[in-house]
Design a protein around this motif. Structure first.
Motif, short mmCIF file in Angstrom:
data_model
loop_
_atom_site.label_atom_id
_atom_site.label_comp_id
_atom_site.label_asym_id
_atom_site.label_seq_id
_atom_site.Cartn_x
_atom_site.Cartn_y
_atom_site.Cartn_z
N LEU A 74 0.86 -1.18 0.00
CA LEU A 74 0.00 0.00 0.00
C LEU A 74 0.90 1.23 0.00
O LEU A 74 1.64 1.47 0.95
CB LEU A 74 -0.90 -0.01 1.25
N PHE A 75 0.84 2.01 -1.10
CA PHE A 75 1.70 3.18 -1.23
C PHE A 75 0.93 4.49 -1.12
O PHE A 75 1.52 5.56 -1.20
CB PHE A 75 2.44 3.14 -2.57
N ARG A 76 -0.36 4.41 -0.92
CA ARG A 76 -1.20 5.58 -0.68
C ARG A 76 -2.52 5.09 -0.10
O ARG A 76 -2.85 3.91 -0.21
CB ARG A 76 -1.45 6.35 -1.99
N PRO A 77 -3.27 5.99 0.53
CA PRO A 77 -4.57 5.56 1.08
C PRO A 77 -5.49 5.03 -0.02
O PRO A 77 -5.57 5.59 -1.11
CB PRO A 77 -5.13 6.84 1.70
N ALA A 78 -6.16 3.93 0.27
CA ALA A 78 -7.11 3.34 -0.69
C ALA A 78 -8.45 4.05 -0.54
O ALA A 78 -9.36 3.57 0.14
CB ALA A 78 -7.24 1.85 -0.43
N GLY A 79 -8.58 5.20 -1.17
CA GLY A 79 -9.80 5.98 -1.03
C GLY A 79 -9.77 6.75 0.27
O GLY A 79 -10.04 6.19 1.33
N PHE A 80 -9.40 8.02 0.22
CA PHE A 80 -9.18 8.81 1.45
C PHE A 80 -10.48 8.94 2.25
O PHE A 80 -11.52 9.33 1.72
CB PHE A 80 -8.66 10.20 1.06
N ASP A 81 -10.38 8.62 3.55
CA ASP A 81 -11.55 8.70 4.42
C ASP A 81 -11.07 8.87 5.87
O ASP A 81 -10.16 8.18 6.31
CB ASP A 81 -12.40 7.43 4.30
N LEU A 82 -11.68 9.81 6.61
CA LEU A 82 -11.33 10.08 8.00
C LEU A 82 -12.30 9.42 8.97
O LEU A 82 -12.30 9.74 10.16
CB LEU A 82 -11.30 11.59 8.25
#
Length: 291
Positions: free
Chosen positions: A50-58
């Motif tokens: 995983l090199f970045r968030p899989a669908g940005f969500d807080l």
């Protein structure tokens, strides 16, 4: 000086090797960070690195900070870290000062008995019985008093105190100073690098500690943050943090909540460490001048 082709190749190889080692060391933390910011469903559907968030969500962080146990654990941990580090520092400083005085009777025998505790310990059951008999069960003192002094830290601070010139102590005694004055107004100020290292080591130890709380605490309101984190990660206790979520999404959201909880619990130490890192090497070297 002109470098040869072999030296340049060796330098590039070393650089690539160091970059690779840094990536291997840093990537587990980056994975947890990216997973904590990921959309729960997208994260479960992803595979591999995983090199970045899989669908940005807080959403995971919102669930963490809405969990009352997380904030309660934060508050308890801050109390344990602050009070425990203060007790550790005072007790270790007193023990190091006493054992660093050459005029102390049976000094070598005393130090031998202290060092023996690094190899031979009573074990969990005698410690539990002792804490129970002292009436400290289910109280914060069970987490602080048994670990008031770390033998390794005592030896490092003792060695640092031995490096303070004896002439300063003799001069202070001629002026009427006692041992307490010499310790807190002469020896400790001259040993601040080692004191900073002790504060950092003890504080990190209290921050990461969970086993003593697991053994001695029964009231969940007194749990430190790490024990709350353990319940979330091991006991899979994320149901209370997912109110309003569909049953099909609970598992997915629970996974990202675990990663968000890890980040929340480790972030203070990660932010603090770069500012205190310089004291590690300096303090240990000062404490190792004499042995």
């Amino acid at each position: 000086m002109k470098t040869s082709a072999g030296e340049r190749a060796f330098g590039w190889l070393n650089a690539l090797l160091m970059i690779g080692l840094c990536f291997i060391t840093l990537y587990p933390f980056l994975y947890v960070l990216f997973a904590s910011f990921s959309d729960a469903t997208s994260f479960l559907q992803s595979s591999g690195l995983l090199f970045r968030p899989a669908g940005f969500d807080l959403g995971a962080y919102r669930a963490v900070f809405h969990n009352p146990m997380i904030m309660k654990g934060y508050g308890n941990t801050l109390i344990y870290v602050t009070l425990g580090t203060a007790i550790n520092l005072v007790m270790t400083a007193i023990g190091a000062y006493v054992t660093s005085r050459s005029q102390l009777y049976f000094n070598k025998i005393l130090m031998f008995l202290i060092v023996v505790t690094m190899v031979f310990q009573g074990g969990l059951i005698p410690s539990y019985l002792l804490v129970n008999e002292l009436g400290m069960m289910n109280s914060m003192w069970a987490l602080l008093v048994p670990v008031a002094i770390n033998t390794f830290n005592l030896i490092i601070m003792r060695t640092a105190f031995q490096s303070v010139p004896v002439s300063l102590e003799e001069s202070a005694r001629l002026d009427g100073a006692g041992d307490w004055t010499i310790l807190f107004r002469i020896v400790l100020p001259l040993s601040m690098p080692v004191v900073a290292v002790m504060i950092l080591w003890y504080a990190v130890g209290h921050w990461n500690s969970y086993f003593a709380a697991l053994v001695y605490l029964r009231d969940s309101e007194k749990y430190p943050l790490q024990l709350v984190l353990r319940d979330i990660l091991i006991a899979n206790n994320t149901d209370t943090m997912m109110a309003g979520s569909a049953s099909d999404d609970k598992y997915a959201i629970g996974e990202t909540i675990k990663y968000a909880t890890i980040i929340v619990s480790t972030l203070p130490i990660i932010c603090l460490y770069p500012f205190l890192q310089k004291y590690f090497v300096k303090g240990v070297l000062v404490g190792a001048v004499k042995g």
